[in-house]
Design a protein around this motif. Structure first.
Motif, PDB file in Angstrom:
ATOM      1  N   ASP A   1       0.840  -1.186   0.111  1.00 26.30           N
ATOM      2  CA  ASP A   1      -0.039  -0.021  -0.196  1.00 26.30           C
ATOM      3  C   ASP A   1       0.766   1.284   0.039  1.00 26.30           C
ATOM      4  O   ASP A   1       1.065   1.950   1.043  1.00 26.30           O
ATOM      5  CB  ASP A   1      -0.870  -0.079   1.158  1.00 26.30           C
ATOM      6  N   GLY A   2       1.348   1.616  -1.321  1.00 23.04           N
ATOM      7  CA  GLY A   2       2.352   2.741  -1.104  1.00 23.04           C
ATOM      8  C   GLY A   2       1.682   4.056  -0.948  1.00 23.04           C
ATOM      9  O   GLY A   2       2.324   4.808  -0.475  1.00 23.04           O
ATOM     10  N   GLU A   3       0.466   4.131  -1.312  1.00 26.88           N
ATOM     11  CA  GLU A   3      -0.389   5.201  -1.260  1.00 26.88           C
ATOM     12  C   GLU A   3      -0.595   5.566   0.314  1.00 26.88           C
ATOM     13  O   GLU A   3      -0.326   6.852   0.879  1.00 26.88           O
ATOM     14  CB  GLU A   3      -1.710   5.397  -1.857  1.00 26.88           C
TER      15      GLU A   3
ATOM     16  N   LYS B   1       6.090   1.983  -8.256  1.00 23.06           N
ATOM     17  CA  LYS B   1       5.296   2.020  -6.982  1.00 23.06           C
ATOM     18  C   LYS B   1       5.347   3.389  -6.134  1.00 23.06           C
ATOM     19  O   LYS B   1       4.441   3.867  -5.710  1.00 23.06           O
ATOM     20  CB  LYS B   1       5.678   0.881  -5.973  1.00 23.06           C
ATOM     21  N   ARG B   2       6.808   3.870  -5.850  1.00 21.52           N
ATOM     22  CA  ARG B   2       6.732   5.168  -5.285  1.00 21.52           C
ATOM     23  C   ARG B   2       6.079   6.320  -5.874  1.00 21.52           C
ATOM     24  O   ARG B   2       5.625   7.227  -5.139  1.00 21.52           O
ATOM     25  CB  ARG B   2       8.212   5.185  -4.777  1.00 21.52           C
ATOM     26  N   ALA B   3       6.127   6.440  -7.211  1.00 20.97           N
ATOM     27  CA  ALA B   3       5.582   7.332  -8.046  1.00 20.97           C
ATOM     28  C   ALA B   3       4.222   7.446  -7.810  1.00 20.97           C
ATOM     29  O   ALA B   3       3.378   8.319  -7.729  1.00 20.97           O
ATOM     30  CB  ALA B   3       6.125   7.391  -9.662  1.00 20.97           C
ATOM     31  N   LEU B   4       3.607   6.041  -8.108  1.00 23.92           N
ATOM     32  CA  LEU B   4       2.243   6.055  -7.700  1.00 23.92           C
ATOM     33  C   LEU B   4       1.683   6.658  -6.332  1.00 23.92           C
ATOM     34  O   LEU B   4       0.657   7.306  -6.370  1.00 23.92           O
ATOM     35  CB  LEU B   4       1.710   4.699  -7.956  1.00 23.92           C
ATOM     36  N   ALA B   5       2.373   6.134  -5.443  1.00 25.98           N
ATOM     37  CA  ALA B   5       1.968   6.443  -4.032  1.00 25.98           C
ATOM     38  C   ALA B   5       2.133   8.004  -3.660  1.00 25.98           C
ATOM     39  O   ALA B   5       1.558   8.878  -3.081  1.00 25.98           O
ATOM     40  CB  ALA B   5       2.898   5.735  -3.039  1.00 25.98           C
ATOM     41  N   ARG B   6       3.157   8.704  -4.450  1.00 28.87           N
ATOM     42  CA  ARG B   6       3.534   9.982  -4.208  1.00 28.87           C
ATOM     43  C   ARG B   6       2.617  10.825  -4.848  1.00 28.87           C
ATOM     44  O   ARG B   6       2.245  11.921  -4.042  1.00 28.87           O
ATOM     45  CB  ARG B   6       5.062  10.196  -4.762  1.00 28.87           C
ATOM     46  N   TYR B   7       1.844  10.501  -6.103  1.00 33.36           N
ATOM     47  CA  TYR B   7       1.296  11.326  -6.803  1.00 33.36           C
ATOM     48  C   TYR B   7      -0.458  11.197  -6.494  1.00 33.36           C
ATOM     49  O   TYR B   7      -1.356  11.828  -6.851  1.00 33.36           O
ATOM     50  CB  TYR B   7       1.385  11.247  -8.106  1.00 33.36           C
ATOM     51  N   SER B   8      -0.591   9.718  -5.882  1.00 29.96           N
ATOM     52  CA  SER B   8      -2.011   9.577  -5.535  1.00 29.96           C
ATOM     53  C   SER B   8      -2.486  10.376  -4.261  1.00 29.96           C
ATOM     54  O   SER B   8      -3.424  10.655  -4.093  1.00 29.96           O
ATOM     55  CB  SER B   8      -1.987   8.010  -5.314  1.00 29.96           C
ATOM     56  N   ALA B   9      -1.481  10.521  -3.280  1.00 32.96           N
ATOM     57  CA  ALA B   9      -1.717  11.024  -2.232  1.00 32.96           C
ATOM     58  C   ALA B   9      -2.320  12.393  -2.385  1.00 32.96           C
ATOM     59  O   ALA B   9      -1.586  13.180  -2.903  1.00 32.96           O
ATOM     60  CB  ALA B   9      -0.574  11.003  -1.080  1.00 32.96           C
ATOM     61  N   ALA B  10      -3.072  12.925  -1.789  1.00 26.01           N
ATOM     62  CA  ALA B  10      -3.446  14.439  -1.649  1.00 26.01           C
ATOM     63  C   ALA B  10      -2.160  15.193  -1.008  1.00 26.01           C
ATOM     64  O   ALA B  10      -1.517  14.954  -0.031  1.00 26.01           O
ATOM     65  CB  ALA B  10      -4.476  14.635  -0.725  1.00 26.01           C
ATOM     66  N   GLY B  11      -1.872  16.513  -1.474  1.00 27.96           N
ATOM     67  CA  GLY B  11      -0.998  17.364  -1.098  1.00 27.96           C
ATOM     68  C   GLY B  11       0.310  16.841  -1.539  1.00 27.96           C
ATOM     69  O   GLY B  11       0.627  16.073  -2.420  1.00 27.96           O
ATOM     70  N   GLY B  12       1.307  17.105  -0.824  1.00 27.47           N
ATOM     71  CA  GLY B  12       2.820  16.652  -1.076  1.00 27.47           C
ATOM     72  C   GLY B  12       3.568  17.093   0.091  1.00 27.47           C
ATOM     73  O   GLY B  12       3.119  17.598   0.905  1.00 27.47           O
ATOM     74  N   ALA B  13       4.949  16.625  -0.222  1.00 27.86           N
ATOM     75  CA  ALA B  13       6.060  16.709   0.834  1.00 27.86           C
ATOM     76  C   ALA B  13       6.817  17.882   0.768  1.00 27.86           C
ATOM     77  O   ALA B  13       6.823  18.237  -0.580  1.00 27.86           O
ATOM     78  CB  ALA B  13       6.827  15.465   0.948  1.00 27.86           C
TER      79      ALA B  13
END
Length: 504
Positions: free
Chosen positions: A132-134, A492-504
């Motif tokens: 569950d990367g997201e 996987k990391r890119a999908l999780a990174r851009y699926s999540a709302a907002g950003g780091a």
């Protein structure tokens, strides 16, 4: 006589107390210097002398967790519990130990509703472990919102590096550096980001600082060897590996570098010697697995090499090295037809180099194929022509983040004929240059040319989500790429990174 015995016992106990205090002080110094294996030994010895001291047990567990010793940390947690410890801290310790032992779902259950920064960090790692990367990215974000924590910042930076969001990763590293001046993680991550961007002088300078700050561990020297390897400076990389080996000769990372550099120098017997005992357990897709297979080929065992490369290509059909080496193994075993079929996808690409074309021509002639003359003509042209120079120029520009230079080189290549690999690289450069619409067009065309390739789906999705256009389609493409290549960490990391709302 009785008084003499009492005095002797008192002196002995006093000496034990002094030894224990010295061990604990040395362990704390070793932890500060990242000499964690030595600290683990000293803390274990101190506990054997002093008994189950709760403070020392907590310190030992933290060292074991940092070392990835899940079994040891669980045993320490059990000892800590026997001292009367309870609550979220103990549960969190046990959760991280379970995670290290491959029990991610147990770790999630142990964490419960722990909303501390440490709880979010371990939860993120456990979610990542179950795929569950997201959820992992959201957990990292929640942890950062809950407070500042060095290990949490470290893990977020690593996550973003894997997602190829180097700007976002650098922001985490900068925050980490503000908390821990010349801290180990901040130095190592900063150097990693610099090396990935082709800023090698900066990477080496940072790693020199790390080596001076942490002189008894091999990590800075290992990282410098990796950086020199990226630069193509093999002799310097070997020298750095020797510096690392002087500190930690049995470190698996040092062994891996020795194997890699022996292969680059063509010392295949050294590769075989280093890895022969691991043959039964080598992952066919790992660097050592592939290198060992090539060693078998070079040392006159082509059938063994063919079987190994076949397993690797079956698991990762788009791995060009596995494909090239399987074709070479087929040719070495006398199956020229299979060799030609295997290498043909590589030889047909506009970015095909002399090695791919030379092998394809050799296989074609051995198979009496009419393709041989055309391949020979292409090989001669590539060796002289602008194509090789442009491909090299484009690759160097990408590594150095010279986006306009990469656009120029790959743009010229694209005008010479449509090629999926060229268009994929052009799309990446256009995306970083802020030319989002052009990047999408190039990536979509690459995907049309090679619709079954997850790399093309990834790039078509990445340029959309990174550019903030048509995010739904972009996420769908990233998800498709991840499902097609479930072992690809970048996907996987890119999908999780851009699926999540907002950003780091």
């Amino acid at each position: 006589m009785r008084n003499v015995r009492i005095l002797s016992l008192a002196l002995l106990l006093s000496a034990c107390g002094t030894d224990t205090a010295d061990r604990v002080a040395r362990a704390r110094s070793e932890i500060a210097g990242m000499e964690l294996a030595a600290a683990r030994v000293d803390l274990a010895a101190a506990l054997a002398e002093r008994g189950d001291d709760a403070e020392l047990l907590r310190l030992l567990a933290s060292v074991q967790l940092r070392l990835g010793d899940g079994d040891g940390a669980e045993a320490t947690a059990a000892r800590l519990e026997r001292t009367g410890a309870t609550g979220a801290e103990l549960a969190r310790m046990r959760a991280e130990a379970a995670l290290l032992r491959g029990r991610a779902r147990e770790a999630l259950a142990l964490l419960g509703n722990d909303a501390t920064t440490g709880g979010w960090r371990v939860r993120a790692a456990a979610l990542s472990a179950v795929g569950d990367g997201e959820g992992a990215f959201r957990a990292l974000q929640s942890g950062l919102a809950a407070g500042s924590d060095p290990l949490l910042l470290r893990d977020m930076a690593r996550f973003l590096i894997d997602a190829q969001d180097l700007d976002g990763a650098q922001r985490q590293v900068d925050a980490l550096a503000r908390m821990q001046d010349d801290g180990f993680d901040a130095l190592m991550l900063s150097a990693d980001i610099a090396a990935r961007r082709g800023r090698y002088a900066q990477a080496h300078a940072t790693l020199e600082r790390a080596a001076k700050r942490y002189p008894r561990i091999p990590d800075p020297w290992i990282a410098r060897a990796d950086a020199y390897d990226r630069e193509g400076k093999l002799d310097e990389a070997v020298a750095m590996t020797a510096r690392a080996a002087a500190l930690a000769p049995d470190d698996p990372r040092v062994t891996n570098l020795k194997v890699e550099f022996a292969a680059m120098k063509g010392d295949w017997e050294a590769v075989r010697t280093a890895l022969a005992r691991q043959e039964a357990t080598l992952d066919p897709l790992s660097a050592n697995g592939l290198t060992y297979a090539e060693a078998m080929l070079r040392l006159g065992r082509p059938e063994q090499a063919r079987a190994m490369f076949q397993r690797a290509l079956t698991r990762s059909p788009n791995n060009p090295y596995s494909r090239l080496m399987l074709a070479e193994a087929h040719l070495a075993t006398g199956n020229a037809v299979a060799a030609l079929e295997t290498v043909r996808p590589l030889a047909q690409s506009l970015t095909a180099g002399p090695r791919e074309l030379e092998l394809a021509e050799k296989a074609a002639r051995a198979a009496n194929s009419g393709e041989a003359d055309a391949l020979a003509a292409r090989l001669a042209a590539v060796r002289k022509s602008q194509v090789s120079a442009l491909a090299a120029k484009g690759q160097a520009a990408l590594v150095g983040e010279d986006w306009n230079g990469a656009i120029e080189a790959y743009g010229q290549l694209a005008q010479m004929g449509e090629d999926a690999d060229v268009l994929k690289r052009l799309a990446l450069a256009l995306s970083h240059a802020g030319r989002v619409d052009e990047a999408i067009r190039a990536a979509d065309r690459a995907r049309t040319l090679r619709p079954g390739d997850p790399d093309m789906s990834y790039m078509a999705g990445y340029v959309r989500v990174a550019g903030g256009k048509d995010k739904a389609t972009g996420l769908g493409l990233l998800r498709h790429a991840t499902e097609s290549a479930p072992d690809n960490l970048v996907f996987k990391r890119a999908l999780a990174r851009y699926s999540a709302a907002g950003g780091a």
